[in-house]
Enzyme design. Structure first.
Site, PDB file in Angstrom:
ATOM      1  N   HIS A  32      38.650  47.316  40.358  1.00 55.55           N
ATOM      2  CA  HIS A  32      37.545  46.394  40.617  1.00 55.55           C
ATOM      3  C   HIS A  32      37.179  45.659  39.334  1.00 55.55           C
ATOM      4  O   HIS A  32      37.506  46.106  38.237  1.00 55.55           O
ATOM      5  CB  HIS A  32      36.278  47.153  41.057  1.00 55.55           C
ATOM      6  CG  HIS A  32      36.454  48.082  42.205  1.00 55.55           C
ATOM      7  ND1 HIS A  32      36.035  47.780  43.482  1.00 55.55           N
ATOM      8  CD2 HIS A  32      36.977  49.334  42.270  1.00 55.55           C
ATOM      9  CE1 HIS A  32      36.287  48.808  44.279  1.00 55.55           C
ATOM     10  NE2 HIS A  32      36.858  49.760  43.570  1.00 55.55           N
TER      11      HIS A  32
ATOM     12  N   GLU B  79      36.246  50.697  37.800  1.00 59.47           N
ATOM     13  CA  GLU B  79      35.543  49.435  37.562  1.00 59.47           C
ATOM     14  C   GLU B  79      35.860  48.923  36.156  1.00 59.47           C
ATOM     15  O   GLU B  79      35.787  49.672  35.179  1.00 59.47           O
ATOM     16  CB  GLU B  79      34.032  49.631  37.695  1.00 59.47           C
ATOM     17  CG  GLU B  79      33.541  49.873  39.111  1.00 59.47           C
ATOM     18  CD  GLU B  79      33.346  48.577  39.905  1.00 59.47           C
ATOM     19  OE1 GLU B  79      33.601  47.483  39.340  1.00 59.47           O
ATOM     20  OE2 GLU B  79      32.923  48.689  41.070  1.00 59.47           O
TER      21      GLU B  79
ATOM     22  N   HIS C  66      40.671  45.642  44.886  1.00 59.91           N
ATOM     23  CA  HIS C  66      39.654  45.633  45.935  1.00 59.91           C
ATOM     24  C   HIS C  66      39.934  44.518  46.939  1.00 59.91           C
ATOM     25  O   HIS C  66      39.737  44.684  48.151  1.00 59.91           O
ATOM     26  CB  HIS C  66      38.281  45.430  45.281  1.00 59.91           C
ATOM     27  CG  HIS C  66      37.133  45.907  46.102  1.00 59.91           C
ATOM     28  ND1 HIS C  66      35.828  45.728  45.719  1.00 59.91           N
ATOM     29  CD2 HIS C  66      37.077  46.565  47.288  1.00 59.91           C
ATOM     30  CE1 HIS C  66      35.021  46.249  46.635  1.00 59.91           C
ATOM     31  NE2 HIS C  66      35.752  46.759  47.598  1.00 59.91           N
TER      32      HIS C  66
END
Length: 253
Positions: free
Chosen positions: A49, A119, A157
């Site tokens: 992500h 992330e 994602h």
């Protein structure tokens, strides 16, 4: 005061180290936003992500906030990597983090229960910093080895939520990861005859979201494998999809 201060007959209590399945050297910054993996699932996907926030610190706060402002849901990820390469672990790899949301990859519909979420701090759509990419390249092999995750199941994602998500975005260097066996990239891209585009995308792992149209899948596919692509579906798109369907068909179950 040292150990001499412990009253006679009482045992000194020493801190017990926290045992966490994860990356050695990561800064442990636990988030309450997690749960058990459903049906005793094991992770067999890694989802990348970008945070789309102003700083890594702001993203860290958001990912650890159990009561976000009205209209926002609690979220988390297993790892967060800052632009300068700092690495935080927020959730034990054995637990279910809340990073993927609604989406599907192949037959997997509860992606959170079957994945590790990473992330990357990036306000988007900036290129990804060298220290950040280097840290990601150091992090991925351990995760892949611990859970027996092949390169083809390291996805974005946007791959599992086409039309809804666009991260990590067209400026993420997937080819760089693939050169180290950490993702897939079609070398000699487009070699071979074009095929049925939607059929081949399904073979790779892409799924049409409810109410979606083919253009959504084309956008997601190009974002990952042909970020320079423009215009309507073309022969190059179809040939590349056919090549990938032959080389890396999605693993079932």
């Amino acid at each position: 005061m040292g150990s001499d201060s412990v009253p006679q007959g009482r045992r000194e209590l020493k801190p017990v180290p926290v045992t966490v399945t994860g990356a050695p050297g990561a800064l442990w910054h636990p988030s309450e936003n997690h749960g058990a993996r459903r049906d005793a699932a094991r992770p067999d996907l890694i989802v990348l992500h970008h945070t789309a926030m102003d700083s890594a610190e702001a993203a860290l706060e958001r990912l650890c906030d159990p009561a976000p402002p009205q209209g926002l849901s609690p979220v988390s990820a297993h790892y967060l990597i800052a632009e300068d390469g700092r690495l935080w672990q927020l959730v034990d790899e054995a637990a279910r983090a809340w990073h993927a949301g609604v989406g599907q990859w192949g037959d997997v519909v509860d992606v959170n229960s079957r994945s590790i979420g990473i992330e990357l701090a990036n306000p988007a759509p900036n290129p990804f910093a060298e220290p950040q990419m280097a840290r990601l390249e150091a992090l991925l092999p351990g995760i892949m080895a611990r859970w027996d995750i092949p390169p083809a199941r390291v996805i974005g994602h946007s791959d599992m939520a086409p039309g809804r998500k666009s991260d990590p975005g067209p400026k993420f260097d997937w080819r760089r990861l693939a050169r180290q066996g950490l993702a897939v990239w079609p070398e000699g891209a487009g070699a071979g005859a074009p095929g049925d585009f939607l059929h081949d995308l399904a073979a790779i792992g892409y799924r049409m979201p409810e109410g979606g149209v083919p253009e959504i899948l084309l956008e997601a596919f190009r974002m990952r494998f042909r970020p320079w692509g423009r215009g309507p579906l073309g022969t190059a798109d179809r040939a590349l999809a056919a090549q990938l369907a032959r080389q890396v068909p999605v693993r079932r179950g």
